[in-house]
Design a protein around this motif. Structure first.
Motif, PDB file in Angstrom:
ATOM      1  N   PRO A   1     -24.695  57.067  35.125  1.00 32.48           N
ATOM      2  CA  PRO A   1     -25.718  56.332  34.437  1.00 32.48           C
ATOM      3  C   PRO A   1     -25.492  54.979  34.710  1.00 32.48           C
ATOM      4  O   PRO A   1     -26.277  54.164  34.717  1.00 32.48           O
ATOM      5  CB  PRO A   1     -25.209  56.715  33.129  1.00 32.48           C
ATOM      6  CG  PRO A   1     -24.432  57.911  32.909  1.00 32.48           C
ATOM      7  CD  PRO A   1     -23.969  57.958  34.177  1.00 32.48           C
TER       8      PRO A   1
ATOM      9  N   PHE B   1     -29.122  55.498  25.948  1.00 36.31           N
ATOM     10  CA  PHE B   1     -28.015  54.734  26.886  1.00 36.31           C
ATOM     11  C   PHE B   1     -28.702  53.546  27.484  1.00 36.31           C
ATOM     12  O   PHE B   1     -28.162  52.335  27.352  1.00 36.31           O
ATOM     13  CB  PHE B   1     -27.717  55.484  28.128  1.00 36.31           C
ATOM     14  CG  PHE B   1     -26.931  54.758  29.170  1.00 36.31           C
ATOM     15  CD1 PHE B   1     -25.425  54.376  28.766  1.00 36.31           C
ATOM     16  CD2 PHE B   1     -27.210  54.499  30.438  1.00 36.31           C
ATOM     17  CE1 PHE B   1     -24.893  53.636  29.941  1.00 36.31           C
ATOM     18  CE2 PHE B   1     -26.467  53.821  31.417  1.00 36.31           C
ATOM     19  CZ  PHE B   1     -25.498  53.466  31.083  1.00 36.31           C
TER      20      PHE B   1
ATOM     21  N   LEU C   1     -23.821  61.449  30.636  1.00 35.47           N
ATOM     22  CA  LEU C   1     -24.667  60.433  29.678  1.00 35.47           C
ATOM     23  C   LEU C   1     -23.940  60.385  28.372  1.00 35.47           C
ATOM     24  O   LEU C   1     -23.660  59.432  27.846  1.00 35.47           O
ATOM     25  CB  LEU C   1     -25.782  60.759  29.536  1.00 35.47           C
ATOM     26  CG  LEU C   1     -26.981  60.694  30.624  1.00 35.47           C
ATOM     27  CD1 LEU C   1     -28.102  61.462  30.474  1.00 35.47           C
ATOM     28  CD2 LEU C   1     -27.083  59.361  30.702  1.00 35.47           C
TER      29      LEU C   1
ATOM     30  N   ARG D   1     -25.787  65.669  31.877  1.00 32.23           N
ATOM     31  CA  ARG D   1     -25.816  65.554  30.310  1.00 32.23           C
ATOM     32  C   ARG D   1     -24.367  64.831  29.914  1.00 32.23           C
ATOM     33  O   ARG D   1     -24.378  63.847  29.211  1.00 32.23           O
ATOM     34  CB  ARG D   1     -25.906  66.764  29.546  1.00 32.23           C
ATOM     35  CG  ARG D   1     -27.362  67.217  29.602  1.00 32.23           C
ATOM     36  CD  ARG D   1     -27.548  68.545  28.748  1.00 32.23           C
ATOM     37  NE  ARG D   1     -28.622  69.276  29.126  1.00 32.23           N
ATOM     38  CZ  ARG D   1     -28.661  70.394  29.288  1.00 32.23           C
ATOM     39  NH1 ARG D   1     -27.782  71.202  28.840  1.00 32.23           N
ATOM     40  NH2 ARG D   1     -29.857  71.233  29.068  1.00 32.23           N
TER      41      ARG D   1
ATOM     42  N   GLU E   1     -20.988  58.157  28.012  1.00 33.05           N
ATOM     43  CA  GLU E   1     -21.038  56.969  27.764  1.00 33.05           C
ATOM     44  C   GLU E   1     -21.275  56.486  26.442  1.00 33.05           C
ATOM     45  O   GLU E   1     -20.974  55.217  25.960  1.00 33.05           O
ATOM     46  CB  GLU E   1     -22.381  56.400  28.481  1.00 33.05           C
ATOM     47  CG  GLU E   1     -22.512  56.592  30.050  1.00 33.05           C
ATOM     48  CD  GLU E   1     -21.664  55.449  30.721  1.00 33.05           C
ATOM     49  OE1 GLU E   1     -21.371  54.520  30.049  1.00 33.05           O
ATOM     50  OE2 GLU E   1     -21.015  55.905  31.841  1.00 33.05           O
TER      51      GLU E   1
ATOM     52  N   LEU F   1     -30.560  59.578  28.167  1.00 32.77           N
ATOM     53  CA  LEU F   1     -30.752  58.379  29.017  1.00 32.77           C
ATOM     54  C   LEU F   1     -31.243  57.260  28.424  1.00 32.77           C
ATOM     55  O   LEU F   1     -31.149  55.966  28.670  1.00 32.77           O
ATOM     56  CB  LEU F   1     -31.561  58.943  30.076  1.00 32.77           C
ATOM     57  CG  LEU F   1     -31.693  58.071  31.231  1.00 32.77           C
ATOM     58  CD1 LEU F   1     -30.486  57.452  31.831  1.00 32.77           C
ATOM     59  CD2 LEU F   1     -32.704  58.437  32.387  1.00 32.77           C
TER      60      LEU F   1
END
Lengths: 240, 424
Positions: free
Chosen positions: A108, A23, B233, B230, B236, A20
């Motif tokens: 996300p 990101f 994420l 997870r 991404e 995270l």
């Protein structure tokens, strides 16, 4: 405000925390990471954070307790990460004064959008002291309960709203008797400018009117303003 | 009834004996009474007195010149002879003894002729009055009273005996609908208490079995959320646009399955409070969200519409009911391409909400089977339309938890109807 807002992420899962962080950094935010409430307390005085992303399920001190402590220190916006189905935690969190929540497993991009929206709102309010949200907001006989994100009709029956309708109603009620143009509404709701063909706001307004029993042809509660805007015409009462 | 008849017969026979005994005493006492009166009365007063005397049934008296008993055809009937004790008359004080006594019988009568001092005869005739055991003013009242009491007792006893069985049946019915229904009271006669105890033990085992499986399913689903988060994420950071999009689509699907399993496993609705809510607003929200979701995917608005009242308030658990109706609407859109909803006005305490689609429908024999968890029809097994296999079971669970139900029915003209019933 700094060009790159500083975010504190508190989550006990190392991978989620690191991923995270990476990101959000890629999206142009500055990030600090904490494993639990203890570490977060240590980090808190070391930086000036613009927002905290807080997992409610933490080992040791719970996320809710940490959020309570945080509120005694600062008005920093909080976005909670909750597990689906744990409605009580979510409601308590919003009552404590958390600004928003995202259910795990979260998308996300959605989290990023929420973070941006909360930052924008906090920024817009400037240095005005943030009060805990009222338990109930009453207007024209209707009751809006922010922590439970629900609307009650004059008889006390729950009137279900879509997420979009709820956000729109909140924005209108918070700025009652002020004219809001479509652009302002789009910006407040989605953080973007309304395009010439974007009728999303009008659709949402007409749906809201129907649920609020406001006659679409001759509305008395959500009035259409000449030149493309809306205003909620009602006395608004806030109850602690 | 048989017992009562027997009791009544005993009572009647008793009554016959008693009646006979009483009759004998009376007849004999009155016979002597008449004799004494005749003895003491002056001869010219005897007839008027005799006419005035009120004699009991079975006894008659007359004054004649002749002794009627002399014409008797034979000895007196023995049962009548037993009735009257003539010895007492002959052994009594001297002045009460008759000059002459003639006793005889004619058919069922006994004739007694007593000679008065002046030569006249007092003829007494004794007849058998048949005992009338069933005839009495109090008899009818007593009979009715006894019958009513007996009926009341029988009803009370039967109810008392069958009540535990009825309660057991009701408890089994409740258990079928709600595993967490309260246990039976283990009270009453020993056999009943044992049965109740056995039933409660069985219910407890079922409860434990269900909760073990529920916990397992919930634990698996819950633990899957961290790896899914997870992976989302991580996706991404995948540079290839297409691979990333596909990974995210898979993850969305996995998440939907996890959420559905969790919703099915844990009794979310038990924790949610029942509140008054507007069913029409809830329904519009579900339909609008379906429209919005299609728009977000860049698809055309699905054909959805609603017909019915503008408002309809009922008590329900908002999130659970929204999930149930949402599942049914999604099902209609997924397999039938449209969702037209109508609410029929409540009648007889029940309201009907019908969700119709224009799809091919479901084979008749599968209309119930699709409510089994993870049961999907062959043609919906492909990824395009296959859901989680839990949508319908969850919807039915929730609606039954509200005291309602949902069934599917093929429309004669084509298309499928999901018919929801709810207590209004």
């Amino acid at each position: 405000m700094d060009p790159a807002p500083h975010i504190l992420i508190v989550d006990d899962d190392r991978e989620i925390r690191d991923l995270l962080g990476r990101f959000l950094e890629r999206q142009g935010l500055r990030v600090s990471l904490a494993r639990d409430a203890r570490e977060a307390r240590k980090l808190w005085p070391l930086g000036r954070y613009h927002l905290v992303v807080l997992d409610l399920m933490l080992p040791g001190e719970s996320g809710l307790d940490f959020a309570r402590w945080l509120r005694t220190q600062s008005d920093v916006p909080i976005v909670m990460l909750t597990a689906m189905g744990e409605e009580t935690d979510r409601i308590v969190g919003l009552e404590i004064g958390a600004d928003d929540y995202v259910a795990k497993p979260f998308n996300p991009r959605e989290l990023l959008a929420r973070i941006r929206a909360v930052l924008r709102r906090a920024n817009g309010e400037g240095d005005r002291a943030r009060e805990p949200p009222p338990k109930a907001i009453r207007f024209a006989g209707w009751t809006l309960e922010p922590a439970r994100r629900r609307l009650l009709d004059p008889q006390g029956a729950e009137v279900t709203l879509t997420g979009g309708e709820y956000e729109l109603l909140t924005v209108l009620v918070e700025r009652a008797n002020r004219v809001l143009t479509r652009d302002m509404l789009m910006d407040l709701l989605h953080g973007r400018q309304a395009g010439p063909f974007d009728r999303a706001i009008d659709v949402a307004v007409s749906r809201l009117r129907r649920k609020l029993e406001d006659d679409g042809r001759n509305p008395s509660l959500i009035k259409t303003v000449r030149g493309g805007g809306y205003v909620l015409a009602a006395t608004v009462e806030r109850a602690g | 009834m048989v017992v009562q008849a027997a009791g009544l017969t005993i009572h009647a026979l008793d009554r016959v004996d008693l009646q006979r005994f009483a009759q004998a005493r009376e007849v004999s006492a009155r016979a002597f009474g008449v004799w004494r009166t005749m003895l003491l009365a002056p001869p010219e007063r005897r007839r008027p007195i005799l006419e005035e005397v009120d004699l009991p049934p079975g006894l008659s008296a007359s004054l004649d010149r002749e002794a009627a008993a002399r014409d008797a055809s034979g000895p007196p009937p023995p049962h009548l002879a037993r009735l009257i004790r003539l010895e007492a008359l002959l052994q009594g004080p001297h002045r009460f003894r008759p000059r002459e006594l003639v006793v005889g019988g004619r058919s069922d009568r006994m004739l007694i002729s007593l000679r008065l001092p002046d030569g006249e005869w007092l003829n007494l005739t004794l007849r058998v009055t048949p005992p009338r055991p069933w005839h009495s003013e109090t008899f009818l009242v007593a009979f009715l009273l006894m019958t009513l009491t007996a009926i009341a007792l029988v009803v009370w006893a039967t109810r008392r005996l069958t009540r535990p069985v009825r309660e057991l049946a009701e408890a089994a019915d409740r258990l079928g609908r709600d595993v967490n229904s309260p246990p039976l009271p283990e009270a009453g006669p020993r056999e009943v208490a044992t049965a109740a105890h056995a039933f409660n033990t069985m219910a407890e085992r079922i409860r434990r079995f269900v909760s073990d499986r529920t916990l397992m399913l919930a634990a698996i689903s819950h633990d899957l959320r961290t790896p899914i988060t997870r992976m989302r994420l991580r996706a991404e950071f995948v540079e290839d646009e297409e691979i990333r999009a596909r990974m995210l689509a898979d993850l969305v699907e996995m998440e939907a399955m996890v959420n559905a399993s969790l919703a099915f496993a844990r009794d979310d609705q038990a924790a949610e409070a029942s509140v008054p809510l507007d069913l029409v607003a809830l329904l519009r929200t579900v339909l609008d969200e379906a429209t919005d979701a299609a728009a977000a995917r860049g698809e055309a608005s699905p054909p959805v519409d609603y017909a019915g009242p503008e408002r309809l308030t009922l008590r329900a658990r908002p999130l659970a009911l929204k999930r149930a109706i949402g599942n049914l609407v999604q099902n209609a859109l997924l397999h039938g391409g449209s969702a037209r909803v109508r609410i029929e006005p409540p009648s007889g305490g029940t309201l009907r909400l019908v969700i119709s689609d224009d799809g091919p429908g479901i084979p008749e024999e599968s209309l119930e089977a699709v409510f089994q968890p993870f049961r999907r029809l062959e043609d919906s097994r492909n990824r395009e339309t296959g859901g989680t296999g839990l949508g319908l079971p969850i919807a039915r669970n929730i609606l039954r938890g509200h005291g309602g139900d949902v069934v599917l029915a093929n429309r004669p003209g084509g298309g499928l109807d999901a018919i929801v019933t709810l207590p209004a």
